[in-house]
Design a protein around this motif. Structure first.
Motif, mmCIF file in Angstrom:
data_model
loop_
_atom_site.group_PDB
_atom_site.id
_atom_site.type_symbol
_atom_site.label_atom_id
_atom_site.label_comp_id
_atom_site.label_asym_id
_atom_site.label_seq_id
_atom_site.Cartn_x
_atom_site.Cartn_y
_atom_site.Cartn_z
ATOM 1 N N PRO A 1 8.421 -5.644 6.279
ATOM 2 C CA PRO A 1 8.990 -5.515 7.626
ATOM 3 C C PRO A 1 7.900 -5.367 8.680
ATOM 4 C CG PRO A 1 9.186 -3.450 6.428
ATOM 5 C CD PRO A 1 8.714 -4.474 5.434
ATOM 6 N N LYS A 2 8.173 -5.846 9.881
ATOM 7 C CA LYS A 2 7.249 -5.657 10.991
ATOM 8 C C LYS A 2 7.386 -4.209 11.456
ATOM 9 C CE LYS A 2 5.785 -7.497 15.466
ATOM 10 N NZ LYS A 2 6.084 -8.431 16.579
ATOM 11 N N ARG A 3 6.265 -3.493 11.476
ATOM 12 C CA ARG A 3 6.326 -2.060 11.734
ATOM 13 C C ARG A 3 5.472 -1.653 12.929
ATOM 14 N NH1 ARG A 3 4.315 0.632 6.269
ATOM 15 N NH2 ARG A 3 2.500 -0.580 6.893
ATOM 16 N N LEU A 4 5.907 -0.567 13.560
ATOM 17 C CA LEU A 4 5.129 0.077 14.612
ATOM 18 C C LEU A 4 4.894 1.510 14.161
ATOM 19 C CD1 LEU A 4 3.903 0.021 17.475
ATOM 20 C CD2 LEU A 4 6.151 0.743 18.351
ATOM 21 N N ILE A 5 3.638 1.844 13.864
ATOM 22 C CA ILE A 5 3.285 3.206 13.458
ATOM 23 C C ILE A 5 2.636 3.890 14.644
ATOM 24 C CG2 ILE A 5 1.940 4.634 11.883
ATOM 25 C CD1 ILE A 5 2.085 2.401 9.830
ATOM 26 N N VAL A 6 3.169 5.039 15.022
ATOM 27 C CA VAL A 6 2.726 5.715 16.241
ATOM 28 C C VAL A 6 2.231 7.125 15.920
ATOM 29 C CG1 VAL A 6 3.368 6.293 18.614
ATOM 30 C CG2 VAL A 6 4.562 4.440 17.428
ATOM 31 N N LYS B 1 -2.773 6.054 4.836
ATOM 32 C CA LYS B 1 -2.922 5.187 3.663
ATOM 33 C C LYS B 1 -1.608 4.965 2.933
ATOM 34 C CE LYS B 1 -4.180 7.143 -0.199
ATOM 35 N NZ LYS B 1 -4.985 7.806 -1.265
ATOM 36 N N MET B 2 -0.774 5.997 2.863
ATOM 37 C CA MET B 2 0.460 5.921 2.083
ATOM 38 C C MET B 2 1.458 4.917 2.641
ATOM 39 S SD MET B 2 1.189 9.822 0.845
ATOM 40 C CE MET B 2 0.138 10.587 -0.415
ATOM 41 N N LEU B 3 1.217 4.434 3.857
ATOM 42 C CA LEU B 3 2.093 3.429 4.445
ATOM 43 C C LEU B 3 1.574 2.014 4.238
ATOM 44 C CD1 LEU B 3 2.894 5.254 7.813
ATOM 45 C CD2 LEU B 3 4.313 5.153 5.758
ATOM 46 N N TYR B 4 0.390 1.891 3.646
ATOM 47 C CA TYR B 4 -0.220 0.592 3.370
ATOM 48 C C TYR B 4 -0.477 0.388 1.880
ATOM 49 C CZ TYR B 4 -1.263 -0.006 8.334
ATOM 50 O OH TYR B 4 -1.167 -0.159 9.688
ATOM 51 N N TYR B 5 -0.789 1.469 1.236
ATOM 52 C CA TYR B 5 -1.183 1.440 -0.168
ATOM 53 C C TYR B 5 -0.293 2.451 -0.867
ATOM 54 C CZ TYR B 5 -4.552 1.027 -4.048
ATOM 55 O OH TYR B 5 -5.161 0.782 -5.265
ATOM 56 N N TYR B 6 0.870 1.978 -1.281
ATOM 57 C CA TYR B 6 1.925 2.870 -1.736
ATOM 58 C C TYR B 6 1.558 3.592 -3.027
ATOM 59 C CZ TYR B 6 5.277 1.407 1.813
ATOM 60 O OH TYR B 6 5.926 1.201 2.997
ATOM 61 N N PHE B 7 2.114 4.802 -3.167
ATOM 62 C CA PHE B 7 1.872 5.610 -4.357
ATOM 63 C C PHE B 7 2.248 4.845 -5.629
ATOM 64 C CE2 PHE B 7 2.910 8.801 -7.555
ATOM 65 C CZ PHE B 7 1.808 9.639 -7.466
ATOM 66 N N ARG B 8 3.294 4.039 -5.519
ATOM 67 C CA ARG B 8 3.733 3.189 -6.629
ATOM 68 C C ARG B 8 4.292 1.923 -6.015
ATOM 69 N NH1 ARG B 8 5.839 2.953 -11.923
ATOM 70 N NH2 ARG B 8 7.814 1.876 -12.066
ATOM 71 N N GLU B 9 3.801 0.768 -6.500
ATOM 72 C CA GLU B 9 4.210 -0.494 -5.882
ATOM 73 C C GLU B 9 4.103 -1.643 -6.875
ATOM 74 O OE1 GLU B 9 3.447 -2.671 -1.583
ATOM 75 O OE2 GLU B 9 1.875 -1.414 -2.437
ATOM 76 N N ARG B 10 5.096 -2.498 -6.836
ATOM 77 C CA ARG B 10 5.062 -3.690 -7.686
ATOM 78 C C ARG B 10 4.071 -4.683 -7.114
ATOM 79 N NH1 ARG B 10 10.332 -6.986 -7.664
ATOM 80 N NH2 ARG B 10 9.203 -8.268 -6.166
ATOM 81 N N VAL B 11 3.209 -5.207 -7.977
ATOM 82 C CA VAL B 11 2.217 -6.183 -7.509
ATOM 83 C C VAL B 11 2.507 -7.584 -8.038
ATOM 84 C CG1 VAL B 11 0.395 -4.494 -7.153
ATOM 85 C CG2 VAL B 11 0.641 -5.538 -9.407
ATOM 86 N N SER C 1 7.339 9.540 9.253
ATOM 87 C CA SER C 1 8.745 9.320 8.904
ATOM 88 C C SER C 1 9.335 8.237 9.804
ATOM 89 C CB SER C 1 9.557 10.611 9.088
ATOM 90 O OG SER C 1 9.006 11.673 8.355
ATOM 91 N N PRO C 2 10.326 7.479 9.304
ATOM 92 C CA PRO C 2 10.993 6.491 10.148
ATOM 93 C C PRO C 2 11.695 7.195 11.309
ATOM 94 C CG PRO C 2 11.462 6.085 7.825
ATOM 95 C CD PRO C 2 10.790 7.420 7.889
ATOM 96 N N ILE D 1 7.654 4.178 12.936
ATOM 97 C CA ILE D 1 7.285 5.349 12.137
ATOM 98 C C ILE D 1 6.478 6.313 12.995
ATOM 99 C CG2 ILE D 1 6.015 6.139 10.087
ATOM 100 C CD1 ILE D 1 6.590 3.376 8.855
ATOM 101 N N VAL D 2 6.858 7.586 12.952
ATOM 102 C CA VAL D 2 6.214 8.593 13.794
ATOM 103 C C VAL D 2 5.917 9.851 12.977
ATOM 104 C CG1 VAL D 2 7.336 7.807 15.920
ATOM 105 C CG2 VAL D 2 8.473 9.522 14.480
#
Length: 340
Positions: free
Chosen positions: A81-86, A63-73, A43-44, A27-28
Motif C-alpha cells: 500500500p502507498k503509505r504516509l508515515i508521520v 525499521k519495523m514498518l519496512y523490514y517486518y518481524f516476520r514476512e513472506r519473501v 500505529s495506523p 501511520i503516526v
C-alpha cells in the motif's frame, strides 16, 4: 513554509478519510495499550487516535514498518500500500540510511524492502523532548534531521515549519498546499529550540563520554568483554528493537505444491546464531556474542557502509531484561582502549 498544527492534523485525517494523495495508510506515533508514561508507538491513524508528532522517538523503530518481524519473501507479495508515515525522528531516519545500504545496493536488493521504501513517504519531526536513554549526540547525531528525509516538521508554538528534503517531500508539500492553508515560513526560534534539546542531551550523557576511536575495540581483551557481559541473558531483545539490525533466519514453510519461504528476525545474541549443521558455532560463549554485537555496530557496519550502526536511540537499554546500559558498556570499553 508554515502550517498551523491543527490544520496539519486535519490534513492527515483527510488523507485517511478521502485518500488524498492516494495514500492508503497513514501511520503516526500514537498512545496504545502497550505504551505508558507518554510513550508512543507507530500505529495506523484512526478517527479517535491520540497522537503527538513532537516529543521524542517511539518505542518501536521505524525499521519495523519496512523490514517486518516476520514476512513472506517467496512467493513475493508484489504489491504494497502507498503509505504516509508521520513523526519519525532523526535517529530512525539515520537508521534507514544504514538499512538502505544493506538492503538495496549494487550487489543485493531485497525486493520487499525496496517496495515498502518506494511506496512510502516519511514526514520526520524535530525532537522537542528527550527520554532517559536518548544519546544521539554521543554518536555524532542530532535530535533533528539533516539528511535522508522527505519532509520535516519543526514545531514553533502553534505552527509547523515544513522543510523538504526529497522529490517525495516536495510533492507532499504541494499536496498540503492544495488542501490546507500554508504560508511562507518564518524560521523563528528553530535554531534556539534545537540547541536547547542538544544541550539537554549533552548534559544527560556527560558521564558516558567516549573517544570515538571505534576501530580499536577489536583489540580490547576478552576479560573486559566478559566483565561487561556478565548480566546478559542472551534474550535478543536488544537486537530485535535496534533500528539498524537486520539479521534474519529463513524458514521453508512449503505445503503441498506451494513452495514458500518466510523470513523472521534473528539475533547474534542467541546461542543458536551461526550454528552449523554439525553443531559447531564460532561464538559458543555469551561474552563472545555480546562482543560481536558491539563490534558489529561500531566496526563491521562502519567498514561495510561507512556509517556506524548505532544512532543513539537508546531502545536497547530500555528493552534489556538485565538492565544493561548500552552507553555504559561503550564507555567502559572505550576507557579500556584509552588505558592501553
Amino acid at each position: 513554509m508554515t502550517i498551523k498544527v491543527e490544520m496539519f492534523y486535519d490534513f492527515l485525517q483527510q488523507c485517511r478519510e478521502s485518500k488524498i494523495g492516494n495514500f492508503q495508510q497513514v501511520i503516526v506515533p500514537a498512545s496504545t495499550k502497550f505504551t505508558t508514561d507518554g510513550q508512543q508507538q507507530f500505529s495506523p491513524l484512526a478517527e479517535d487516535t491520540t497522537f503527538n508528532l513532537d516529543t521524542y522517538r517511539t518505542i518501536d523503530p521505524l525499521k519495523m514498518l519496512y523490514y517486518y518481524f516476520r514476512e513472506r519473501v517467496y512467493p513475493e507479495n508484489g504489491k504494497t500500500p502507498k503509505r504516509l508515515i508521520v513523526g519519525a525522528k532523526a535517529c530512525d531516519i539515520a537508521a534507514m540510511r544504514v538499512l538502505d545500504k544493506a538492503m538495496d545496493n549494487d550487489d543485493f536488493v531485497d525486493p520487499n524492502y525496496k517496495l515498502w521504501r518506494e511506496n512510502t513517504t516519511i514526514v520526520s519531526a524535530d525532537c522537542t523532548e528527550i527520554c532517559p536513554t536518548c544519546h544521539c549526540t554521543l554518536v555524532g547525531g542530532k535530535p533533528f534531521v539533516t539528511e535522508g528525509f522527505d519532509l520535516n516538521l519543526s514545531r514553533i508554538n502553534g505552527n509547523y515549519v515544513m522543510t523538504t528534503g526529497s522529490k517525495k517531500g516536495k510533492e507532499l508539500l504541494e499536496l498540503i498546499g492544495k488542501n490546507a492553508e500554508i504560508k511562507e515560513s518564518d524560521p523563528g526560534d528553530i535554531e534556539k529550540q534545537r540547541k536547547e534539546i542538544v544541550t539537554q542531551l549533552e548534559r544527560q550523557n556527560k558521564s558516558y563520554a567516549r573517544s570515538g576511536v571505534y576501530e580499536k575495540y577489536r583489540s580490547v581483551d576478552m576479560d573486559s568483554w566478559n566483565d561487561n557481559s556478565k548480566a546478559c541473558i542472551g534474550c535478543g531483545a536488544c537486537t530485535n528493537i535496534c533500528p539498524t539490525c537486520y539479521c534474519l533466519i529463513l524458514n521453508d514453510e512449503t505445503k503441498g505444491q506451494q513452495f514458500t519461504k518466510v523470513r523472521s528476525y534473528d539475533s547474534c545474541q542467541l546461542s543458536g546464531y551461526a550454528r552449523v549443521a554439525g553443531g559447531g558455532t564460532p561464538r559458543p560463549k555469551m561474552y563472545q556474542r555480546f562482543r560481536n554485537r558491539y563490534l558489529c555496530k561500531f566496526d563491521y557496519m562502519k567498514s561495510n557502509f561507512n556509517m556506524i550502526g548505532c544512532t543513539g536511540c537508546g531502545r536497547c537499554t530500555e528493552a534489556c531484561a538485565a538492565k544493561i546500559d548500552f552507553r555504559e558498556v561503550v564507555h567502559n570499553v572505550d576507557a579500556t582502549v584509552a588505558n592501553k
